[in-house]
Design an enzyme around this catalytic site. Structure first.
Site, PDB file in Angstrom:
ATOM      1  N   GLU A   1      -7.548 -15.003  11.393  1.00 35.55           N
ATOM      2  CA  GLU A   1      -8.353 -13.937  10.807  1.00 35.55           C
ATOM      3  C   GLU A   1      -7.503 -12.694  10.577  1.00 35.55           C
ATOM      4  O   GLU A   1      -6.567 -12.419  11.325  1.00 35.55           O
ATOM      5  CB  GLU A   1      -9.528 -13.604  11.741  1.00 35.55           C
ATOM      6  CG  GLU A   1     -10.509 -14.771  11.803  1.00 35.55           C
ATOM      7  CD  GLU A   1     -11.672 -14.581  12.784  1.00 35.55           C
ATOM      8  OE1 GLU A   1     -12.685 -15.248  12.580  1.00 35.55           O
ATOM      9  OE2 GLU A   1     -11.544 -13.799  13.744  1.00 35.55           O
TER      10      GLU A   1
ATOM     11  N   CYS B   1      -5.007  -5.366   9.351  1.00 35.06           N
ATOM     12  CA  CYS B   1      -4.728  -5.856  10.704  1.00 35.06           C
ATOM     13  C   CYS B   1      -4.481  -7.358  10.571  1.00 35.06           C
ATOM     14  O   CYS B   1      -5.372  -8.100  10.163  1.00 35.06           O
ATOM     15  CB  CYS B   1      -5.928  -5.555  11.598  1.00 35.06           C
ATOM     16  SG  CYS B   1      -5.786  -6.274  13.238  1.00 35.06           S
TER      17      CYS B   1
ATOM     18  N   CYS C   1      -3.776 -17.813  20.789  1.00 40.48           N
ATOM     19  CA  CYS C   1      -2.880 -16.971  21.593  1.00 40.48           C
ATOM     20  C   CYS C   1      -2.656 -17.657  22.932  1.00 40.48           C
ATOM     21  O   CYS C   1      -3.565 -18.288  23.474  1.00 40.48           O
ATOM     22  CB  CYS C   1      -3.505 -15.595  21.815  1.00 40.48           C
ATOM     23  SG  CYS C   1      -2.386 -14.410  22.589  1.00 40.48           S
TER      24      CYS C   1
ATOM     25  N   CYS D   1      -5.391 -12.733  28.453  1.00 42.00           N
ATOM     26  CA  CYS D   1      -6.049 -11.456  28.756  1.00 42.00           C
ATOM     27  C   CYS D   1      -7.551 -11.712  28.902  1.00 42.00           C
ATOM     28  O   CYS D   1      -8.188 -12.262  28.001  1.00 42.00           O
ATOM     29  CB  CYS D   1      -5.774 -10.446  27.651  1.00 42.00           C
ATOM     30  SG  CYS D   1      -4.006 -10.171  27.388  1.00 42.00           S
TER      31      CYS D   1
ATOM     32  N   CYS E   1     -10.324 -10.546  26.189  1.00 40.89           N
ATOM     33  CA  CYS E   1     -10.065 -10.759  24.758  1.00 40.89           C
ATOM     34  C   CYS E   1     -10.579 -12.122  24.301  1.00 40.89           C
ATOM     35  O   CYS E   1     -10.288 -13.144  24.916  1.00 40.89           O
ATOM     36  CB  CYS E   1      -8.567 -10.644  24.494  1.00 40.89           C
ATOM     37  SG  CYS E   1      -8.135 -10.892  22.764  1.00 40.89           S
TER      38      CYS E   1
ATOM     39  N   GLU F   1       0.405 -13.021  19.804  1.00 40.23           N
ATOM     40  CA  GLU F   1       1.338 -12.054  20.373  1.00 40.23           C
ATOM     41  C   GLU F   1       2.588 -12.018  19.476  1.00 40.23           C
ATOM     42  O   GLU F   1       3.393 -12.956  19.482  1.00 40.23           O
ATOM     43  CB  GLU F   1       1.688 -12.480  21.817  1.00 40.23           C
ATOM     44  CG  GLU F   1       2.842 -11.747  22.450  1.00 40.23           C
ATOM     45  CD  GLU F   1       2.752 -10.211  22.363  1.00 40.23           C
ATOM     46  OE1 GLU F   1       1.690  -9.633  22.639  1.00 40.23           O
ATOM     47  OE2 GLU F   1       3.776  -9.605  21.995  1.00 40.23           O
TER      48      GLU F   1
ATOM     49  N   SER G   1       1.998  -4.452  17.753  1.00 36.73           N
ATOM     50  CA  SER G   1       1.357  -4.256  19.053  1.00 36.73           C
ATOM     51  C   SER G   1       1.663  -5.438  19.960  1.00 36.73           C
ATOM     52  O   SER G   1       1.615  -6.589  19.531  1.00 36.73           O
ATOM     53  CB  SER G   1      -0.154  -4.140  18.844  1.00 36.73           C
ATOM     54  OG  SER G   1      -0.807  -4.044  20.086  1.00 36.73           O
TER      55      SER G   1
ATOM     56  N   LEU H   1      -1.715  -1.459  27.156  1.00 35.85           N
ATOM     57  CA  LEU H   1      -1.423  -1.154  28.560  1.00 35.85           C
ATOM     58  C   LEU H   1      -2.643  -1.433  29.463  1.00 35.85           C
ATOM     59  O   LEU H   1      -2.556  -2.248  30.367  1.00 35.85           O
ATOM     60  CB  LEU H   1      -0.966   0.306  28.671  1.00 35.85           C
ATOM     61  CG  LEU H   1      -0.306   0.705  29.978  1.00 35.85           C
ATOM     62  CD1 LEU H   1       0.954  -0.092  30.246  1.00 35.85           C
ATOM     63  CD2 LEU H   1       0.019   2.203  29.987  1.00 35.85           C
ATOM     64  N   HIS H   2      -3.712  -0.748  29.211  1.00 33.45           N
ATOM     65  CA  HIS H   2      -5.004  -0.938  29.903  1.00 33.45           C
ATOM     66  C   HIS H   2      -5.014  -0.574  31.383  1.00 33.45           C
ATOM     67  O   HIS H   2      -6.079  -0.359  31.950  1.00 33.45           O
ATOM     68  CB  HIS H   2      -5.555  -2.357  29.710  1.00 33.45           C
ATOM     69  CG  HIS H   2      -5.724  -2.742  28.275  1.00 33.45           C
ATOM     70  ND1 HIS H   2      -6.372  -1.950  27.375  1.00 33.45           N
ATOM     71  CD2 HIS H   2      -5.281  -3.825  27.562  1.00 33.45           C
ATOM     72  CE1 HIS H   2      -6.351  -2.528  26.179  1.00 33.45           C
ATOM     73  NE2 HIS H   2      -5.684  -3.657  26.263  1.00 33.45           N
TER      74      HIS H   2
ATOM     75  N   ASN I   1     -15.049  -3.768  23.075  1.00 35.73           N
ATOM     76  CA  ASN I   1     -15.933  -4.571  22.241  1.00 35.73           C
ATOM     77  C   ASN I   1     -16.365  -5.780  23.041  1.00 35.73           C
ATOM     78  O   ASN I   1     -15.552  -6.660  23.312  1.00 35.73           O
ATOM     79  CB  ASN I   1     -15.206  -5.012  20.974  1.00 35.73           C
ATOM     80  CG  ASN I   1     -14.740  -3.818  20.180  1.00 35.73           C
ATOM     81  OD1 ASN I   1     -15.536  -2.957  19.835  1.00 35.73           O
ATOM     82  ND2 ASN I   1     -13.440  -3.742  19.915  1.00 35.73           N
TER      83      ASN I   1
ATOM     84  N   CYS J   1     -11.282  -5.014  17.622  1.00 35.32           N
ATOM     85  CA  CYS J   1     -10.214  -5.420  18.539  1.00 35.32           C
ATOM     86  C   CYS J   1     -10.734  -6.436  19.547  1.00 35.32           C
ATOM     87  O   CYS J   1     -11.767  -6.214  20.180  1.00 35.32           O
ATOM     88  CB  CYS J   1      -9.727  -4.240  19.364  1.00 35.32           C
ATOM     89  SG  CYS J   1      -8.946  -2.950  18.445  1.00 35.32           S
TER      90      CYS J   1
HETATM   91  N1  SAH Z   1      -1.105  -9.531  21.539  1.00 31.87           N
HETATM   92  C1  SAH Z   1      -0.929  -8.222  20.984  1.00 31.87           C
HETATM   93  C2  SAH Z   1      -1.619  -8.068  19.664  1.00 31.87           C
HETATM   94  C3  SAH Z   1      -3.141  -8.064  19.745  1.00 31.87           C
HETATM   95  S1  SAH Z   1      -3.672  -6.446  19.492  1.00 31.87           S
HETATM   96  C4  SAH Z   1      -1.384  -7.184  21.969  1.00 31.87           C
HETATM   97  O1  SAH Z   1      -2.017  -7.540  22.945  1.00 31.87           O
HETATM   98  O2  SAH Z   1      -1.078  -6.009  21.788  1.00 31.87           O
HETATM   99  C5  SAH Z   1      -5.318  -6.479  19.958  1.00 31.87           C
HETATM  100  C6  SAH Z   1      -5.670  -5.239  20.775  1.00 31.87           C
HETATM  101  O3  SAH Z   1      -7.056  -5.287  21.124  1.00 31.87           O
HETATM  102  C7  SAH Z   1      -4.899  -5.177  22.055  1.00 31.87           C
HETATM  103  O4  SAH Z   1      -4.604  -3.858  22.378  1.00 31.87           O
HETATM  104  C8  SAH Z   1      -5.901  -5.745  23.047  1.00 31.87           C
HETATM  105  O5  SAH Z   1      -5.610  -5.375  24.365  1.00 31.87           O
HETATM  106  C9  SAH Z   1      -7.176  -5.155  22.524  1.00 31.87           C
HETATM  107  N2  SAH Z   1      -8.374  -5.894  22.927  1.00 31.87           N
HETATM  108  C10 SAH Z   1      -8.469  -7.181  23.252  1.00 31.87           C
HETATM  109  N3  SAH Z   1      -9.739  -7.499  23.542  1.00 31.87           N
HETATM  110  C11 SAH Z   1     -10.454  -6.376  23.390  1.00 31.87           C
HETATM  111  C12 SAH Z   1     -11.840  -6.065  23.503  1.00 31.87           C
HETATM  112  N4  SAH Z   1     -12.724  -7.001  23.831  1.00 31.87           N
HETATM  113  N5  SAH Z   1     -12.239  -4.798  23.243  1.00 31.87           N
HETATM  114  C13 SAH Z   1     -11.343  -3.854  22.867  1.00 31.87           C
HETATM  115  N6  SAH Z   1     -10.035  -4.091  22.729  1.00 31.87           N
HETATM  116  C14 SAH Z   1      -9.598  -5.324  22.985  1.00 31.87           C
END
Ligand code: SAH
Length: 354
Positions: free
Chosen positions: A95, A108, A115, A119, A122, A167, A198, A222-223, A297, A340
């Protein structure tokens, strides 16, 4: 199948095509003409190459195919966001998303099918990683969104973020090759400073990017700046703890002099306390940086909930108090699962992993 024996012409460099034409007894510049149709004009069909003779087109058809993506399903969000479900030559689906704002139109794009990172928050993590995308498959996603920007908004594509599925740093060579094409005048001619890659933060690859003197922007998901919490959210942190990430970021800054962006979601009961906010502020001091606070989200009824407005304000107060720029990013395209972390090929259940 005859066509599967033919080679994908976009796997060939300009030099290789030149060699091919010369070996065919043709002129070297024919390669440049064809290359231009393939990349700059994104043609999907040899017959449309109007300055190439019919005979040469037939010869090309006999030797090559042009593998290209197909936008299989396009969904429009009430906020203007568009999500493309993109079918690849082997029928796999990824997507990509077009995000319009008053100033920008951002693409995007995905870098892998599924993946391999787990995480917990996600949706893409629930798809197993099936394969890396080829450079042309990444490039084509950008072209599709560029066309949609022109068709639906009468505006040019301004920015590209590698924040779709996958990734990017685990598909490094193909991502770099795609970016080379996207930025080159023979491709789309988009400036590297308008591109952001990212990553979950893979220290070895961040150092490699610094050594390669890449010119695009770097964002780190980072989170949490506390190992224990981060490992709980992102298991990759077990093997690549924050200390190693910090060291690689210092290396990045030393070499590139470019600041990084930290992406950060604040969750209720997970990282919404002052200790986490202070740890983030400290981490941000390592090198020049800014923070994008992303709205969570929801991906299911699960354990994660967006933190309160007070918690978000507390973070901003602590960060700004230390002179760190922090912006709250509104979620886009939630109603079509385009925001995201929501990219999961929901409309293609056949592609879902276990
Ligand atoms: N693998 C890379 C590219 C994906 S970017 C990375 O992790 O950076 C997707 C972004 O959305 C990342 O910052 C991820 O942490 C964030 N993300 C993933 N799940 C999410 C969610 N449910 N709500 C908000 N952000 C989320």
């Amino acid at each position: 199948m005859e066509s599967s024996l033919k080679k994908d012409i976009r796997k060939f460099s300009l030099e290789q095509l030149e060699e091919f034409f010369v070996n065919q007894g043709d002129k070297k510049f024919r390669a440049k003409q064809v290359y231009d149709w393939l990349w700059n004009k994104s043609l999907k069909n040899f017959d449309d190459m109007s300055n190439i003779s019919k005979e040469t087109r037939e010869m090309l058809k006999a030797n090559f195919t042009i593998n290209h993506i197909l936008v299989d399903l396009m969904q429009h969000s009430s906020d203007g966001t568009i999500k493309n479900a993109v079918k690849l030559y082997d029928n796999k689906i990824v997507e990509s998303v077009l995000i319009p704002t008053s100033k920008r139109i951002t693409a995007c794009v995905s870098s892998q099918v599924g993946c391999s990172l787990d995480c917990n928050f996600c949706a893409t993590a629930r798809l197993k990683r099936m394969r890396n995308l080829n450079p042309d498959e990444i490039y084509d996603q950008v072209v599709a969104i560029k066309d949609e920007a022109e068709t639906y908004f009468s505006r040019p594509l301004t920015n590209i973020v590698f924040m779709g599925m996958g990734e990017p740093l685990l598909n490094y060579n193909n991502v770099i090759e795609a970016i080379d094409k996207i930025t080159s005048p023979e491709g789309l001619g988009i400036a590297p400073r308008r591109i952001t890659v990212s990553t979950v933060g893979i220290p070895k690859m961040i150092k490699k990017m610094a050594d390669d003197e890449v010119k695009f922007n770097l964002a780190i998901s980072l989170h949490s700046a506390i190992n224990e919490t981060r490992s709980r959210l992102m298991p990759i942190n077990d093997v690549n703890p924050l200390e190693d990430l910090a060291e690689s970021l210092k290396y990045w800054y030393q070499k590139t002099k470019r600041k990084v962006t930290y992406e950060y979601v604040i969750w209720d009961g997970i990282n919404d306390d002052e200790a986490h906010a202070k740890a983030l502020a400290k981490f941000c001091k390592l090198i020049p940086s800014k923070v994008n606070i992303i709205q969570y989200n929801p991906i299911d009824e699960g354990e994660f909930r967006q933190a309160s407005q007070e918690a978000v304000e507390m973070y901003i107060r602590i960060l700004e108090g230390q002179g760190i720029i922090a912006k709250v990013r509104k979620s886009r395209g939630q109603d079509i699962d385009a925001a995201c972390g929501q990219l999961a090929n929901k409309n293609e259940v056949g592609e879902l992993g276990e």
